[in-house]
Design a protein around this motif. Structure first.
Motif, PDB file in Angstrom:
ATOM      1  N   UNK A 409      10.150  18.562   5.628  1.00  0.00           N
ATOM      2  CA  UNK A 409       8.853  18.437   6.295  1.00  0.00           C
ATOM      3  C   UNK A 409       7.809  17.886   5.323  1.00  0.00           C
ATOM      4  N   UNK A 410       7.799  18.426   4.113  1.00  0.00           N
ATOM      5  CA  UNK A 410       6.845  17.995   3.089  1.00  0.00           C
ATOM      6  C   UNK A 410       7.070  16.522   2.744  1.00  0.00           C
ATOM      7  N   UNK A 411       8.317  16.095   2.704  1.00  0.00           N
ATOM      8  CA  UNK A 411       8.637  14.699   2.418  1.00  0.00           C
ATOM      9  C   UNK A 411       8.036  13.774   3.467  1.00  0.00           C
ATOM     10  N   UNK A 412       8.065  14.197   4.706  1.00  0.00           N
ATOM     11  CA  UNK A 412       7.494  13.399   5.783  1.00  0.00           C
ATOM     12  C   UNK A 412       5.983  13.242   5.597  1.00  0.00           C
ATOM     13  N   UNK A 413       5.308  14.345   5.218  1.00  0.00           N
ATOM     14  CA  UNK A 413       3.859  14.294   5.002  1.00  0.00           C
ATOM     15  C   UNK A 413       3.503  13.414   3.811  1.00  0.00           C
ATOM     16  N   UNK A 414       4.277  13.507   2.739  1.00  0.00           N
ATOM     17  CA  UNK A 414       4.005  12.703   1.546  1.00  0.00           C
ATOM     18  C   UNK A 414       4.252  11.220   1.803  1.00  0.00           C
ATOM     19  N   UNK A 415       5.322  10.896   2.527  1.00  0.00           N
ATOM     20  CA  UNK A 415       5.612   9.500   2.827  1.00  0.00           C
ATOM     21  C   UNK A 415       4.521   8.864   3.662  1.00  0.00           C
ATOM     22  N   UNK A 416       4.049   9.589   4.678  1.00  0.00           N
ATOM     23  CA  UNK A 416       2.955   9.081   5.520  1.00  0.00           C
ATOM     24  C   UNK A 416       1.696   8.880   4.690  1.00  0.00           C
ATOM     25  N   UNK A 417       1.394   9.859   3.847  1.00  0.00           N
ATOM     26  CA  UNK A 417       0.167   9.819   3.049  1.00  0.00           C
ATOM     27  C   UNK A 417       0.180   8.662   2.058  1.00  0.00           C
ATOM     28  N   UNK A 418       1.319   8.428   1.414  1.00  0.00           N
ATOM     29  CA  UNK A 418       1.398   7.318   0.460  1.00  0.00           C
ATOM     30  C   UNK A 418       1.231   5.989   1.181  1.00  0.00           C
ATOM     31  N   UNK A 419       1.822   5.850   2.353  1.00  0.00           N
ATOM     32  CA  UNK A 419       1.671   4.612   3.130  1.00  0.00           C
ATOM     33  C   UNK A 419       0.213   4.393   3.506  1.00  0.00           C
ATOM     34  N   UNK A 420      -0.469   5.448   3.920  1.00  0.00           N
ATOM     35  CA  UNK A 420      -1.880   5.324   4.276  1.00  0.00           C
ATOM     36  C   UNK A 420      -2.717   4.902   3.073  1.00  0.00           C
ATOM     37  N   UNK A 421      -2.420   5.474   1.907  1.00  0.00           N
ATOM     38  CA  UNK A 421      -3.147   5.109   0.685  1.00  0.00           C
ATOM     39  C   UNK A 421      -2.917   3.644   0.328  1.00  0.00           C
ATOM     40  N   UNK A 422      -1.687   3.170   0.471  1.00  0.00           N
ATOM     41  CA  UNK A 422      -1.374   1.773   0.174  1.00  0.00           C
ATOM     42  C   UNK A 422      -1.984   0.825   1.199  1.00  0.00           C
ATOM     43  N   UNK A 423      -2.026   1.249   2.450  1.00  0.00           N
ATOM     44  CA  UNK A 423      -2.554   0.390   3.514  1.00  0.00           C
ATOM     45  C   UNK A 423      -4.043   0.128   3.332  1.00  0.00           C
ATOM     46  N   UNK A 424      -4.748   1.028   2.646  1.00  0.00           N
ATOM     47  CA  UNK A 424      -6.186   0.847   2.421  1.00  0.00           C
ATOM     48  C   UNK A 424      -6.461  -0.328   1.481  1.00  0.00           C
ATOM     49  N   UNK A 425      -5.610  -0.527   0.489  1.00  0.00           N
ATOM     50  CA  UNK A 425      -5.866  -1.569  -0.509  1.00  0.00           C
ATOM     51  C   UNK A 425      -4.949  -2.780  -0.380  1.00  0.00           C
ATOM     52  N   UNK A 426      -3.771  -2.584   0.194  1.00  0.00           N
ATOM     53  CA  UNK A 426      -2.816  -3.677   0.332  1.00  0.00           C
ATOM     54  C   UNK A 426      -2.844  -4.275   1.728  1.00  0.00           C
ATOM     55  N   UNK A 427      -1.828  -5.022   2.051  1.00  0.00           N
ATOM     56  CA  UNK A 427      -1.716  -5.660   3.359  1.00  0.00           C
ATOM     57  C   UNK A 427      -0.626  -4.953   4.161  1.00  0.00           C
ATOM     58  N   UNK A 428      -0.994  -4.025   5.035  1.00  0.00           N
ATOM     59  CA  UNK A 428       0.026  -3.273   5.775  1.00  0.00           C
ATOM     60  C   UNK A 428       0.889  -4.150   6.674  1.00  0.00           C
ATOM     61  N   UNK A 429       0.318  -5.247   7.159  1.00  0.00           N
ATOM     62  CA  UNK A 429       1.092  -6.139   8.030  1.00  0.00           C
ATOM     63  C   UNK A 429       2.222  -6.788   7.243  1.00  0.00           C
ATOM     64  N   UNK A 430       1.898  -7.316   6.063  1.00  0.00           N
ATOM     65  CA  UNK A 430       2.917  -7.972   5.236  1.00  0.00           C
ATOM     66  C   UNK A 430       3.934  -6.963   4.713  1.00  0.00           C
ATOM     67  N   UNK A 431       3.459  -5.789   4.301  1.00  0.00           N
ATOM     68  CA  UNK A 431       4.384  -4.774   3.780  1.00  0.00           C
ATOM     69  C   UNK A 431       5.322  -4.298   4.878  1.00  0.00           C
ATOM     70  N   UNK A 432       4.794  -4.068   6.073  1.00  0.00           N
ATOM     71  CA  UNK A 432       5.637  -3.628   7.192  1.00  0.00           C
ATOM     72  C   UNK A 432       6.669  -4.689   7.541  1.00  0.00           C
ATOM     73  N   UNK A 433       6.272  -5.954   7.501  1.00  0.00           N
ATOM     74  CA  UNK A 433       7.219  -7.038   7.790  1.00  0.00           C
ATOM     75  C   UNK A 433       8.321  -7.083   6.735  1.00  0.00           C
ATOM     76  N   UNK A 434       7.950  -6.820   5.503  1.00  0.00           N
ATOM     77  CA  UNK A 434       8.946  -6.792   4.426  1.00  0.00           C
ATOM     78  C   UNK A 434       9.909  -5.619   4.619  1.00  0.00           C
ATOM     79  N   UNK A 435       9.384  -4.450   4.957  1.00  0.00           N
ATOM     80  CA  UNK A 435      10.228  -3.260   5.082  1.00  0.00           C
ATOM     81  C   UNK A 435      11.196  -3.359   6.247  1.00  0.00           C
ATOM     82  N   UNK A 436      10.780  -4.038   7.325  1.00  0.00           N
ATOM     83  CA  UNK A 436      11.642  -4.211   8.477  1.00  0.00           C
ATOM     84  C   UNK A 436      11.719  -2.977   9.366  1.00  0.00           C
ATOM     85  N   UNK A 437      12.535  -3.060  10.395  1.00  0.00           N
ATOM     86  CA  UNK A 437      12.637  -2.000  11.394  1.00  0.00           C
ATOM     87  C   UNK A 437      13.887  -1.139  11.246  1.00  0.00           C
TER      88      UNK A 437
END
Length: 478
Positions: A409-437
């Protein structure tokens, strides 16, 4: 005055950019990690860090790292930074935490007095490849799970969950409006709702019992966080002498200025005066409203206070201030800021003052930051500091006590939080496209984490041998 032209590519162009980088560094390229042939001696890297640290505290740092491979990992950010420089990177830059292991997440109060879950340590923050933080976080779950004697499957599940949560959250942020990303946060209410949902979905008597235990622990931790403020700190850290409060001496963890002056080549009075001068300098870096608020407090006492694992040996102080009367305390924490370990391998910070680097990185990554967060130069040359409240409803999970369900459960919260922190300064659209589905990215990073955990265990054994042989001195149980 020179101006920078800001580009505004379309969503389609940003998606194409992310997909293009999949060719440069395929998500599968993170598998199969092996240490570089010229990998530096990990013990030597720690010795290099020790040169600029308070020498009487270096054994304390070693003692805390010696407890387990997990505590060693917490203090080994410099070692991992040297390893990450040779790993694949797509070229998508974000503001990095720089030390995003699972113990550097926690709860604290927003300026509106709401409890938030977020990253809480930015000593190594620097712009860089998003993969660095993801790998630091993921490997920490593998190492912590092994430390808690999880099965191989349970360990792998916790790590996969952390990275999957990052990938799925980034996909969500890629679809969000810009301001909605900026305002996104994980509140106490959302956290508890997610825990309740996790409990409701468990099947079987054993899992339900484990889930109920997780809820009880989470509620206790949240309730405890609500009590952690300057008034509570006053009862723990100070004593009333001759009608005035002063910080209690608890060497080597807490040493008041009245006992510390000689260590810095000055008397206690001179040290107290120096701190007051630093406070004045620090106030000038605060917004006017915060500066005026802080000016209503006066400094009562100052002490050196040891914190954490990786930070032990860098200069860290607490300052006791008083407002309207003795029942109106404010404790500030003053920490030394040094060069980020990532600056050995990535472009140097644009901020000449390391304290400003920490503060600006924290403001960029956190959903909300301490109202007294600021920086100043130290009294001595080449010493830089940043300031914040010591206790502002801060709380953290006891990782060593986590069960598999709780860590997942904690891993899920940390993963979401790190993504949110990165999305503030980086490009979430490009990163999401790189990560894939698909799950290729999390499987690839989990493979890296397992291999890196093996290496961390070897480094820990080398470190322990250095202590046994007398190469390093360690003070245990401090």
């Amino acid at each position: 005055m020179a101006t920078t032209k800001v580009k505004h590519p379309s969503v389609e162009e940003r998606v194409d950019k992310g997909k293009k980088y999949r060719k440069k560094a395929p998500v599968s390229s993170h598998t199969g990690w092996v240490p570089a042939p010229d990998r530096p001696d990990p013990v030597a890297l720690l010795e290099e860090q020790n040169l600029t640290r308070e020498q009487d505290l270096v054994p304390v740092r070693h003692g805390r790292m010696l407890v387990s491979p997990f505590t060693f990992y917490r203090g080994a950010a410099k070692i991992m930074a040297a390893d990450l420089k040779d790993t694949p990177r797509a070229g998508l830059v974000v503001q990095l935490c720089g030390d995003a292991h699972l113990s550097n997440f926690g709860v604290f109060a927003s300026p509106e007095r709401n409890l938030l879950f977020d990253l809480n340590d930015f000593d190594e923050t620097l712009p860089g490849p998003f993969e660095y933080d993801v790998k630091r976080m993921a490997a920490s779950f593998t190492i912590a799970a092994r430390n808690n004697a999880f099965t191989k499957e349970q360990t792998r599940d916790a790590t996969l969950t952390a990275v999957r949560a990052y990938r799925e959250a980034m996909a969500e942020f890629a679809q969000m409006r810009t301001l909605d990303i900026w305002y996104a946060r994980l509140s106490e209410e959302q956290l508890m709702e997610a825990i309740d949902l996790a409990v409701a979905t468990q099947k079987g008597k054993a899992l339900k019992k484990a889930a109920q235990g997780m809820v009880k622990t989470a509620r206790q931790n949240v309730a405890k966080a609500h009590t952690r403020d300057s008034l509570q700190a006053l009862s723990k850290l100070a004593e009333l002498v001759d009608g005035k409060y002063r910080i209690v001496s608890q060497p080597p963890i807490v040493i008041p200025a009245r006992e510390l002056g000689e260590s810095f080549g000055m008397s206690a009075d001179e040290l107290q005066h120096a701190v007051r001068e630093l406070l004045r300098s620090y106030r000038t870096n605060l917004p006017d409203d915060r500066r005026l608020l802080l000016e209503r407090f006066e400094v009562i006492d100052v002490a050196r206070k040891v914190v954490g694992v990786g930070s032990v040996g860098t200069r860290a102080f607490i300052a006791l201030l008083q407002g309207r009367d003795q029942e109106d305390p404010l404790f500030l924490q003053v920490k030394e800021a040094t060069k980020s370990v990532l600056e050995d391998h990535l472009p140097k910070s644009k901020f000449k003052q390391p304290g400003e680097r920490v503060v600006q990185g924290q403001r960029m990554m956190q959903a909300a930051s301490d109202i007294f967060l600021g920086w100043t130069k130290g009294v001595q040359d080449n010493r830089y500091l940043y300031w914040r409240q010591l206790r502002d409803m801060k709380g953290s999970a006891v990782v060593e006590g986590m069960k598999p369900l709780g860590m997942t459960f904690y891993a899920n919260a940390c993963g979401w939080t790190l993504a949110r922190a990165h999305a503030r300064s980086g490009d979430p659209v490009a990163i999401a496209a790189y990560l894939g589905k698909s799950d290729k990215f999390e499987r690839s990073i989990t493979d890296f984490s397992e291999r890196y955990a093996d290496q961390n265990e070897q480094d820990y054994e080398a470190f322990a041998e250095a202590v046994r042989s007398g190469r390093l001195e360690a003070a245990e149980d401090v």
